[in-house]
Design a protein around this motif. Sequence first.
Motif, PDB file in Angstrom:
ATOM      1  N   VAL A 204       0.865  -1.270  -0.214  1.00 46.27           N
ATOM      2  CA  VAL A 204      -0.012   0.039  -0.041  1.00 46.27           C
ATOM      3  C   VAL A 204       0.765   1.352   0.084  1.00 46.27           C
ATOM      4  CG1 VAL A 204      -1.599   1.458   1.454  1.00 46.27           C
ATOM      5  CG2 VAL A 204      -1.970  -1.215   1.066  1.00 46.27           C
ATOM      6  N   GLU A 205       2.065   1.294   0.786  1.00 45.68           N
ATOM      7  CA  GLU A 205       2.788   2.520   0.840  1.00 45.68           C
ATOM      8  C   GLU A 205       3.512   2.726  -0.473  1.00 45.68           C
ATOM      9  OE1 GLU A 205       6.835   3.650   3.270  1.00 45.68           O
ATOM     10  OE2 GLU A 205       5.666   2.133   4.029  1.00 45.68           O
ATOM     11  N   ASN A 206       3.545   1.565  -1.270  1.00 44.60           N
ATOM     12  CA  ASN A 206       4.282   1.881  -2.620  1.00 44.60           C
ATOM     13  C   ASN A 206       3.219   2.109  -3.489  1.00 44.60           C
ATOM     14  OD1 ASN A 206       6.882   1.368  -1.629  1.00 44.60           O
ATOM     15  ND2 ASN A 206       6.806  -0.857  -2.046  1.00 44.60           N
ATOM     16  N   GLN A 207       1.947   2.172  -3.347  1.00 39.25           N
ATOM     17  CA  GLN A 207       0.622   2.287  -4.149  1.00 39.25           C
ATOM     18  C   GLN A 207       0.524   1.202  -5.355  1.00 39.25           C
ATOM     19  OE1 GLN A 207       0.869   6.451  -5.698  1.00 39.25           O
ATOM     20  NE2 GLN A 207       0.948   7.256  -3.403  1.00 39.25           N
ATOM     21  N   GLU A 208       0.859   0.115  -4.864  1.00 44.22           N
ATOM     22  CA  GLU A 208       0.843  -0.849  -5.793  1.00 44.22           C
ATOM     23  C   GLU A 208       0.074  -2.100  -5.567  1.00 44.22           C
ATOM     24  OE1 GLU A 208       4.867  -2.177  -6.214  1.00 44.22           O
ATOM     25  OE2 GLU A 208       5.428  -0.593  -7.535  1.00 44.22           O
ATOM     26  N   LEU A 209      -1.142  -1.838  -4.562  1.00 39.34           N
ATOM     27  CA  LEU A 209      -1.842  -2.798  -4.067  1.00 39.34           C
ATOM     28  C   LEU A 209      -3.504  -2.308  -4.666  1.00 39.34           C
ATOM     29  CD1 LEU A 209      -2.723  -5.488  -2.601  1.00 39.34           C
ATOM     30  CD2 LEU A 209      -3.090  -3.925  -0.655  1.00 39.34           C
ATOM     31  N   GLY A 210      -3.834  -3.293  -5.801  1.00 36.29           N
ATOM     32  CA  GLY A 210      -4.955  -2.828  -6.412  1.00 36.29           C
ATOM     33  C   GLY A 210      -6.185  -3.492  -5.480  1.00 36.29           C
ATOM     34  N   ALA A 211      -7.474  -2.799  -5.810  1.00 36.00           N
ATOM     35  CA  ALA A 211      -8.599  -3.310  -5.270  1.00 36.00           C
ATOM     36  C   ALA A 211      -9.819  -3.549  -6.119  1.00 36.00           C
ATOM     37  CB  ALA A 211      -9.373  -2.293  -4.195  1.00 36.00           C
ATOM     38  N   PHE A 212     -10.199  -4.823  -6.311  1.00 36.04           N
ATOM     39  CA  PHE A 212     -11.367  -5.331  -7.272  1.00 36.04           C
ATOM     40  C   PHE A 212     -12.501  -5.350  -6.470  1.00 36.04           C
ATOM     41  CE2 PHE A 212     -13.705  -8.612  -9.689  1.00 36.04           C
ATOM     42  CZ  PHE A 212     -13.667  -8.040 -10.881  1.00 36.04           C
ATOM     43  N   LYS A 213     -13.535  -4.502  -7.041  1.00 32.27           N
ATOM     44  CA  LYS A 213     -14.704  -4.540  -6.321  1.00 32.27           C
ATOM     45  C   LYS A 213     -15.625  -5.447  -6.903  1.00 32.27           C
ATOM     46  CE  LYS A 213     -14.994   0.303  -4.471  1.00 32.27           C
ATOM     47  NZ  LYS A 213     -15.800   1.409  -4.624  1.00 32.27           N
ATOM     48  N   VAL A 214     -16.192  -6.275  -6.040  1.00 37.20           N
ATOM     49  CA  VAL A 214     -17.559  -7.279  -6.522  1.00 37.20           C
ATOM     50  C   VAL A 214     -18.558  -6.618  -5.987  1.00 37.20           C
ATOM     51  CG1 VAL A 214     -18.225  -9.581  -6.240  1.00 37.20           C
ATOM     52  CG2 VAL A 214     -15.870  -9.292  -5.922  1.00 37.20           C
ATOM     53  N   GLU A 215     -19.213  -6.174  -6.711  1.00 34.98           N
ATOM     54  CA  GLU A 215     -20.523  -5.435  -6.692  1.00 34.98           C
ATOM     55  C   GLU A 215     -21.922  -6.425  -6.274  1.00 34.98           C
ATOM     56  OE1 GLU A 215     -20.869  -2.258  -6.659  1.00 34.98           O
ATOM     57  OE2 GLU A 215     -19.005  -1.438  -7.424  1.00 34.98           O
TER      58      GLU A 215
END
Length: 239
Positions: A204-215
């Motif tokens: 997260v600190e490196n801004q390299e963790l993605g979030a894939f939303k499951v609607e």
Amino acid sequence: MVEKCIQRMHSLIILAGGIGTRLQSISNGKPKALMPVNNKVYLDLLLEKIFTYNINHVFLSLHFKPELFQDYIHNSFFKNKITSVIEPEPLGTGGAINYLIENSSISSPFFVLNGDSMSNINLNKMYEEFLEQNLTAMIGISKVEDSTRYGSVLSRNGKVLSFEEKGVMGSGWINNGHYIFKKEAFIGLSGAFSLEKNLFPKIVENQELGAFKVENDIFIDMGIPEDYKKLCNMYKVTK
């Protein structure tokens, strides 16, 4: 070029080494993933779903009663697509993955799935977003009415900003136990460690963790009796 990459087949790790402390009152000593769900076991449901996506091999990360899983694999329809890797000692979610990387031929990037998490997530679409954002790792997130027991995930523009601790009442987006990793995410780490506490904060600190939303997800953490029974009822009704 991207389209060809999306069609690439991948490996997936199922984290199934836990003792299943929260289910002990009804499990009779069985590992969570081998708990019965009508005329099948929970692992049957996971594998049947996994192999509808671009997954060609599953690695089972094991520790508790691995002999029961060996018997399961021997009799499984998917036995030629499953490899078991047994932790020598409990290594935590992160350590288990790292141990498997070091002791298998798994390719990068790869999927990881908690062995007690059920979601309507589309793994092919998740990988497509992972490619587009050029990330080191990605987690699936689902919205629940009460995030108290999970903690919540704050994200913006497809990237994780922070994780909120458990115990905060109200609805929220939670980690649904589905991940994609590049091997390099684990460089420099060894022994027992946690994804949530030790690895994710660094990414997260490196801004390299993605979030894939499951609607509109139907998310179930079957590791507690209440949700295990909910799963059994849902399967009985829908199948």
